[in-house]
Scaffold this motif. Sequence first.
Motif, mmCIF file in Angstrom:
data_model
loop_
_atom_site.group_PDB
_atom_site.id
_atom_site.type_symbol
_atom_site.label_atom_id
_atom_site.label_comp_id
_atom_site.label_asym_id
_atom_site.label_seq_id
_atom_site.Cartn_x
_atom_site.Cartn_y
_atom_site.Cartn_z
ATOM 1 N N GLY A 75 12.021 10.304 -2.764
ATOM 2 C CA GLY A 75 12.225 9.615 -4.030
ATOM 3 C C GLY A 75 11.534 8.272 -3.999
ATOM 4 O O GLY A 75 11.397 7.670 -2.946
ATOM 5 N N LYS A 76 11.110 7.826 -5.156
ATOM 6 C CA LYS A 76 10.416 6.542 -5.254
ATOM 7 C C LYS A 76 11.205 5.438 -4.549
ATOM 8 O O LYS A 76 12.393 5.284 -4.766
ATOM 9 N N ASN A 77 10.510 4.689 -3.707
ATOM 10 C CA ASN A 77 11.102 3.565 -2.972
ATOM 11 C C ASN A 77 12.412 3.925 -2.281
ATOM 12 O O ASN A 77 13.380 3.178 -2.306
ATOM 13 N N MET A 78 12.448 5.104 -1.634
ATOM 14 C CA MET A 78 13.718 5.574 -1.089
ATOM 15 C C MET A 78 14.182 4.778 0.133
ATOM 16 O O MET A 78 15.357 4.832 0.486
ATOM 17 N N THR A 79 13.292 4.033 0.780
ATOM 18 C CA THR A 79 13.736 3.247 1.922
ATOM 19 C C THR A 79 14.451 1.959 1.479
ATOM 20 O O THR A 79 15.207 1.379 2.266
ATOM 21 N N ALA A 80 14.207 1.539 0.239
ATOM 22 C CA ALA A 80 14.985 0.471 -0.410
ATOM 23 C C ALA A 80 15.347 -0.710 0.485
ATOM 24 O O ALA A 80 16.500 -1.121 0.557
ATOM 25 N N PHE A 90 0.833 -1.189 0.000
ATOM 26 C CA PHE A 90 0.000 0.000 0.000
ATOM 27 C C PHE A 90 0.881 1.257 0.000
ATOM 28 O O PHE A 90 0.662 2.186 -0.783
ATOM 29 N N ALA A 91 1.881 1.252 0.861
ATOM 30 C CA ALA A 91 2.762 2.416 0.964
ATOM 31 C C ALA A 91 3.536 2.635 -0.325
ATOM 32 O O ALA A 91 3.636 3.765 -0.820
ATOM 33 N N ALA A 92 4.060 1.545 -0.879
ATOM 34 C CA ALA A 92 4.843 1.677 -2.115
ATOM 35 C C ALA A 92 3.979 2.250 -3.233
ATOM 36 O O ALA A 92 4.422 3.102 -4.005
ATOM 37 N N GLY A 93 2.723 1.794 -3.303
ATOM 38 C CA GLY A 93 1.842 2.278 -4.356
ATOM 39 C C GLY A 93 1.346 3.689 -4.097
ATOM 40 O O GLY A 93 1.362 4.546 -4.993
ATOM 41 N N MET A 94 0.925 3.948 -2.869
ATOM 42 C CA MET A 94 0.353 5.253 -2.516
ATOM 43 C C MET A 94 1.337 6.388 -2.734
ATOM 44 O O MET A 94 0.994 7.436 -3.294
ATOM 45 N N THR A 95 2.572 6.189 -2.269
ATOM 46 C CA THR A 95 3.544 7.283 -2.334
ATOM 47 C C THR A 95 3.794 7.706 -3.774
ATOM 48 O O THR A 95 3.814 8.895 -4.078
ATOM 49 N N VAL A 96 3.947 6.723 -4.654
ATOM 50 C CA VAL A 96 4.239 7.073 -6.047
ATOM 51 C C VAL A 96 2.989 7.634 -6.730
ATOM 52 O O VAL A 96 3.069 8.614 -7.476
#
Lengths: 365, 324
Positions: free
Chosen positions: B233-238, B101-107
């Motif tokens: 940035g997209k997926n910055m927690t990587a 959810f977080a990965a999708g929502m943020t972007v």
Amino acid sequence: MSAFQESPAWVRVGLVPILQLTLALAVSSLVVLMVGESPIEALKLMVYGATNLEYGGLASTLYYATNFIFTGLAVAVAFHAGLFNIGGEGQAYVAGLGVAIVALTFDSTLNVWLMAPMIIVISALFGAVWGVIPGYLQAKRGSHIVVTTIMFNFIAAAVMGYALVEIIAPMGGNSTDSRYFAATSVFPKLNEIWPDIPSSLLNPTLLIALITAWLVWVLIWRTRLGYAIRVVGQNPKAAEYAGINVARIIIITMAISGALAGMMAINEVYGAQSRLILNFTNGFGFIGIAVALMGRNHPVGVILASILFGALYQGGTELQFDMPSLNPELIMVIQGAVIFFTGALDRLVRDPVEKMFMRKSTEEA
Amino acid sequence: MDASVWIFSTLDSSIRLAVPLIFAAMGGIFSERSGIVDIGLEGKMLFAAFVAAATSYATGSAWLGMCAGIMGSVALSMVHGYASINMRGDQVISGLAVNFFAAGMTVTLGHAWFSRGGQTPGLIGDQRFLPIELPGAEWLGDTIPFFGPLYREVISGHNILVYLSFAIVGVTWWVLFKTRFGLRLRAVGEEPNAVDTAGISVAWMRYRAIAFTGVFCGLAGAYYSTAQNAAFGKNMTAGQGYIALAAVIFGKWRPKTALFACLLFGFLSALETRMQGVAIPGIGVLPTQVFSALPYVLTVVLLAGFIGKAVAPKAVGQPYIKER
């Protein structure tokens, strides 16, 4: 549990998942509204993008579904033994390395008929190895499969980062992807077999996926091993009493699960891309979790859920052309919501709905 | 002299890289000690990073950004709590859903609001947490050998969140082991039955524990986008959320040992960039991937019981069903 206490099968495997999916789509619609677009328009576009024949939408849907059948089956088989394999991503990734090594080594000497069987075996083998280590560690050393498989995903990424540079790059291509495999040794795309249909990445791997799903059904419900797997999943202590070697079953199940996840590489590395690309798994291993949850761990359910997710994926990709303010990552939101409502919040819908139908059946009786 | 510069700067970046791990790991300790598995640390950090950056950009205050980030992260914690406490759902699945959810929502939101492919605009001035010079750093660095430069290069010159992260380790330790709340919280993760019998609500204890988790992951996220970097940035927690989880296990669910695990993992990722092409005497050049894989490998090895035993809280991952 005696029969009259259960709600009808169509409620359990049909109505409840559909209601859960509806809830997931409703939540996702809110996100679309937040962005300022119409969810109904978006849904229409997605359905069209996923099902149209003239631009190869349907074929692309099936191409994505092929990946999800493999990763979904991988999660489902492990689930039957009570194991939660989150490592499909890593298992598929490592399998892709095996596929690439074999294809790059032999593609000038072998034609597709000789190459394909080798690719199938090697993808399953590499995936199995990456799955069996966490299985062994859980069975013999008591470490938890969830944590170990997560860690193994990252270890796989590191291994691949190294292997791409040290093994794949010297065999041709640059450091983040390999060269293309010789065309005579790879599966033709469907539109190369039938030039009338629009081009897509769909290839014969879909058939392999469907056969694999049938084999999984046979394994789980028609073999002694499958029975042992299900007993271990239901009640490990009872399994031990019944003379089943639980540790052995866990290890075997994880090998099978890893092999299934690994077979995704047949579609992606061998069939569709015909080369190894950095991060080719693209989160498809994780989608397997949602697919298995939606499909209730049954091969038929997994196939149906795979097609649904394939459609979401393809529809989401098409969406960005007509609604530029919507990002294709929206399908991650949908996926998260599906996992949430079919997995973690399963009871929210299931309990009241099933209770409703149970009451009815007892009244009739 | 060259060597000490190298050591100081490596230690300095080790600390910078360890900070989000420390926050998230302390959060993970609260959650897991109360009996709730949380593999959603990653998603909460990511979501908080986005919310913090977006809010900070809109309001011009990094502090407001941080508060918003914390609120976003706590909201996800509560969703996770509802699924795993009230609905007795599978905690791993719920955590995964949070991550997706977080990965999708943020972007999705970032793309729609800022149209920069999921990134937020760059943050400047008060929109960021800037380095703080500790008193006397210059003077001490120039006058006292070794300790002076150590103070100037490694200890001084971080932003406020870095210092806060170390304070939070102390707070976590104190709350868990020195307060009645902490005693009960640990008991809920070991023997929820006993706690229930004593008339304490298991659900309420667990909700409070994961609220802490949410707050700490919020701080970690805010650190990413408004302190360490100047944008989301997209997926910055990587995958750092998973490393933090590894640190919780590696630290055997204890704040102080988890702190050392975080520092070790931070050190390893600092080495990852610094050891590129550097030959180690007797070994040669190690592939950088060794350093990125090492935290995961170490955790696997630890979990397998090869280097000591990692014993999780007994009730972790099990939904509590009240018998009465």
